[in-house]
Structures are given as C-alpha cells and as structure tokens.
Design a protein around this motif. Structure first.
Motif, PDB file in Angstrom:
ATOM      1  N   ALA A 117       0.823  -1.215   0.000  1.00 37.83           N
ATOM      2  CA  ALA A 117       0.000   0.000   0.000  1.00 37.83           C
ATOM      3  C   ALA A 117       0.851   1.256   0.000  1.00 37.83           C
ATOM      4  O   ALA A 117       0.448   2.289  -0.531  1.00 37.83           O
ATOM      5  CB  ALA A 117      -0.930  -0.001   1.211  1.00 37.83           C
ATOM      6  N   GLY A 118       2.030   1.172   0.584  1.00 37.03           N
ATOM      7  CA  GLY A 118       2.959   2.306   0.582  1.00 37.03           C
ATOM      8  C   GLY A 118       3.926   2.258  -0.569  1.00 37.03           C
ATOM      9  O   GLY A 118       4.966   2.941  -0.531  1.00 37.03           O
ATOM     10  N   LEU A 119       3.600   1.443  -1.593  1.00 35.62           N
ATOM     11  CA  LEU A 119       4.447   1.307  -2.779  1.00 35.62           C
ATOM     12  C   LEU A 119       5.866   0.883  -2.411  1.00 35.62           C
ATOM     13  O   LEU A 119       6.841   1.279  -3.045  1.00 35.62           O
ATOM     14  CB  LEU A 119       4.478   2.618  -3.578  1.00 35.62           C
ATOM     15  CG  LEU A 119       3.111   3.139  -4.047  1.00 35.62           C
ATOM     16  CD1 LEU A 119       3.277   4.469  -4.742  1.00 35.62           C
ATOM     17  CD2 LEU A 119       2.440   2.122  -4.964  1.00 35.62           C
ATOM     18  N   VAL A 120       5.977   0.075  -1.380  1.00 38.74           N
ATOM     19  CA  VAL A 120       7.230  -0.479  -0.859  1.00 38.74           C
ATOM     20  C   VAL A 120       8.133   0.615  -0.303  1.00 38.74           C
ATOM     21  O   VAL A 120       8.561   0.571   0.856  1.00 38.74           O
ATOM     22  CB  VAL A 120       7.979  -1.322  -1.922  1.00 38.74           C
ATOM     23  CG1 VAL A 120       9.285  -1.870  -1.334  1.00 38.74           C
ATOM     24  CG2 VAL A 120       7.101  -2.472  -2.415  1.00 38.74           C
ATOM     25  N   ILE A 121       8.443   1.630  -1.097  1.00 38.51           N
ATOM     26  CA  ILE A 121       9.363   2.690  -0.665  1.00 38.51           C
ATOM     27  C   ILE A 121       8.862   3.371   0.604  1.00 38.51           C
ATOM     28  O   ILE A 121       9.630   3.634   1.533  1.00 38.51           O
ATOM     29  CB  ILE A 121       9.552   3.735  -1.780  1.00 38.51           C
ATOM     30  CG1 ILE A 121      10.216   3.100  -3.005  1.00 38.51           C
ATOM     31  CG2 ILE A 121      10.392   4.916  -1.286  1.00 38.51           C
ATOM     32  CD1 ILE A 121      10.329   4.038  -4.188  1.00 38.51           C
ATOM     33  N   PHE A 122       7.559   3.651   0.649  1.00 33.02           N
ATOM     34  CA  PHE A 122       6.988   4.356   1.799  1.00 33.02           C
ATOM     35  C   PHE A 122       6.184   3.409   2.703  1.00 33.02           C
ATOM     36  O   PHE A 122       5.538   3.877   3.643  1.00 33.02           O
ATOM     37  CB  PHE A 122       6.081   5.493   1.322  1.00 33.02           C
ATOM     38  CG  PHE A 122       6.798   6.522   0.502  1.00 33.02           C
ATOM     39  CD1 PHE A 122       7.686   7.404   1.096  1.00 33.02           C
ATOM     40  CD2 PHE A 122       6.605   6.598  -0.867  1.00 33.02           C
ATOM     41  CE1 PHE A 122       8.357   8.352   0.344  1.00 33.02           C
ATOM     42  CE2 PHE A 122       7.270   7.548  -1.632  1.00 33.02           C
ATOM     43  CZ  PHE A 122       8.147   8.427  -1.032  1.00 33.02           C
ATOM     44  N   GLY A 123       6.235   2.126   2.412  1.00 29.92           N
ATOM     45  CA  GLY A 123       5.454   1.194   3.211  1.00 29.92           C
ATOM     46  C   GLY A 123       6.245   0.095   3.876  1.00 29.92           C
ATOM     47  O   GLY A 123       5.877  -0.366   4.961  1.00 29.92           O
ATOM     48  N   LEU A 124       7.353  -0.337   3.257  1.00 34.69           N
ATOM     49  CA  LEU A 124       8.084  -1.491   3.775  1.00 34.69           C
ATOM     50  C   LEU A 124       8.664  -1.250   5.163  1.00 34.69           C
ATOM     51  O   LEU A 124       8.476  -2.062   6.072  1.00 34.69           O
ATOM     52  CB  LEU A 124       9.202  -1.879   2.802  1.00 34.69           C
ATOM     53  CG  LEU A 124      10.063  -3.079   3.223  1.00 34.69           C
ATOM     54  CD1 LEU A 124       9.214  -4.322   3.421  1.00 34.69           C
ATOM     55  CD2 LEU A 124      11.158  -3.336   2.199  1.00 34.69           C
ATOM     56  N   ALA A 125       9.375  -0.143   5.342  1.00 31.32           N
ATOM     57  CA  ALA A 125       9.997   0.129   6.643  1.00 31.32           C
ATOM     58  C   ALA A 125       8.963   0.338   7.751  1.00 31.32           C
ATOM     59  O   ALA A 125       9.091  -0.259   8.826  1.00 31.32           O
ATOM     60  CB  ALA A 125      10.935   1.334   6.543  1.00 31.32           C
ATOM     61  N   PRO A 126       7.903   1.164   7.539  1.00 28.81           N
ATOM     62  CA  PRO A 126       6.885   1.299   8.588  1.00 28.81           C
ATOM     63  C   PRO A 126       6.189  -0.027   8.903  1.00 28.81           C
ATOM     64  O   PRO A 126       5.913  -0.329  10.068  1.00 28.81           O
ATOM     65  CB  PRO A 126       5.899   2.308   7.994  1.00 28.81           C
ATOM     66  CG  PRO A 126       6.685   3.071   6.998  1.00 28.81           C
ATOM     67  CD  PRO A 126       7.660   2.088   6.421  1.00 28.81           C
ATOM     68  N   ALA A 127       5.893  -0.807   7.859  1.00 27.15           N
ATOM     69  CA  ALA A 127       5.238  -2.099   8.079  1.00 27.15           C
ATOM     70  C   ALA A 127       6.154  -3.051   8.840  1.00 27.15           C
ATOM     71  O   ALA A 127       5.701  -3.817   9.696  1.00 27.15           O
ATOM     72  CB  ALA A 127       4.818  -2.712   6.746  1.00 27.15           C
ATOM     73  N   THR A 128       7.445  -3.003   8.532  1.00 22.66           N
ATOM     74  CA  THR A 128       8.405  -3.868   9.230  1.00 22.66           C
ATOM     75  C   THR A 128       8.540  -3.451  10.685  1.00 22.66           C
ATOM     76  O   THR A 128       8.601  -4.294  11.580  1.00 22.66           O
ATOM     77  CB  THR A 128       9.771  -3.821   8.519  1.00 22.66           C
ATOM     78  OG1 THR A 128       9.607  -4.208   7.151  1.00 22.66           O
ATOM     79  CG2 THR A 128      10.755  -4.764   9.189  1.00 22.66           C
TER      80      THR A 128
END
Length: 214
Positions: free
Chosen positions: A32-43
């Motif tokens: 949902a964060g297009l990986v760039i803006f989603g991967l780190a927060p999700a992790t």
C-alpha cells in the motif's frame, strides 16, 4: 492425554493464524505504501507486534496493535528505511566497481565483504532495537552496531535464522506469503531481547544508564 494433545493442537493452530495474519498485514501495508513508503513502517509495526509476543504478551489484538504502530512510526521509519537502503545501494555500487577494477586485489574485495557483513549485522538488530528501546534513529544504528558485535553468538544465530528463512521463502510460496516476515521477526526478536537483557544487566551492574525501554 487427549486433553493435552487437543490443547497443543489448538495452540499450534492459534500461532499459525497469528503469524499468517501478521505476515499478510506486513505484505499488504508494504504494498500500500508502494514499498518505498510502506516497507519500513510495516516492518517496524511487525517487529513491535512480535516483540510483545516474545515478551509473553500473546493476547494483544494483532491488527489494532500493528495499525497503531504503523501510524505512529510511519514518518521516522520511512527515513530509517531510506537511510538503510541508501547505505545498501552505496555498498553495492562500490563493490561492483571494486569487483571490476580491483579483482586482482583480494584485500580490497575482502574489505567490501567485511563491510557487507557489518551492514548485515546492523540490519538484523535495527528493527528489534527500534521496537524495544526509545532512542533516536541515529542511536538505533549505533546501538545495532554495538550490541551486534558485543554479542557475537547471538548475532551468528540471527544470521543463520535469516538465511534459513530466506531459503524457505524462495522454495515455498506459501511460506513466503504467510510466514516469511512474521515468523522471522519473532525469532529475531526472541534472540535480540536475550542480548538486550544481557547488555542491560551488565550496564545496570555498573550503575550506568544505557537505553530507555519503550
């Protein structure tokens, strides 16, 4: 005997459902964060959930806890993720150049391999430390380095675990979809928390203030 077996089976199924749900949340919010803006927060959110599990708080609501941490950590975790990605990119580019121009100089290539190992150890500790301690981003990186190299056995176990999970994810699509991130984060948190307690205990004995728990 039957009662014990049924309880064990129920607990196993319960953990499977928890891990699968958390992993799907991790993948979904990352996408949902297009990986760039989603991967780190999700992790970060995923590690916050598995930290609670690792500390015995297994009855927390998974979605609510994950979503709350995702919102709370979004800004700082995006910056942290971009910093980690930039470091990885610089290491990769420098190593690629060195492999071409210094391929006859093993000392140079060994230096870059050592830098990759240092980066890998820091990366293994970054998210457990971010979930466990109330520290600034630069301190997350600093303490990842300090704890990672002060507890070499734990770091080795974490690296072996990460490598094993990557292999499983590559060869089993179901594992990748339902357990790759959540199960690994739980294992890393369990190992990291053991290291944190050892470090904190050592500093408490010296009557020194180390880091504040969340």
């Amino acid at each position: 005997m039957i009662h014990v077996l049924s309880n064990g089976f129920y607990r196993f199924c319960d953990w499977v459902m928890r891990l699968a749900l958390l992993n799907l949340l991790w993948i979904g919010f990352s996408a949902a964060g297009l990986v760039i803006f989603g991967l780190a927060p999700a992790t970060c959110a995923m590690f916050a959930v598995t930290r609670q599990w690792a500390m015995g708080k297994t009855d927390i609501p998974v979605f609510q806890t994950f979503f709350s941490e995702f919102k709370k950590q979004w800004g700082r975790s995006v910056i942290l993720g971009l910093v980690l990605s930039l470091i990885a990119l610089l290491l990769y580019v420098d190593f690629s150049i060195a492999a071409v121009y210094f391929r006859d100089q093993p000392a140079v290539l060994s230096l870059f391999i050592s830098l990759f190992m240092i980066y890998a150890i820091i990366l293994l500790y970054v998210f457990p430390i971010d979930a466990h301690y109330d520290v600034k981003q630069i301190e997350v990186l600093k303490y990842s380095f300090i704890i990672g190299f002060s507890r070499p056995l734990t770091s080795l176990l974490m690296m072996i675990s990460a490598f094993g999970f990557v292999l499983l994810a590559l060869f089993h699509v179901a594992f990748l979809l339902f357990f790759s991130g959540s199960a690994l984060s739980l294992v890393l948190n369990k190992l990291a928390i053991r290291a944190f307690r050892a470090v904190d205990s050592r500093h408490e004995k010296k009557q020194a203030s180390f880091m504040r728990l969340k």
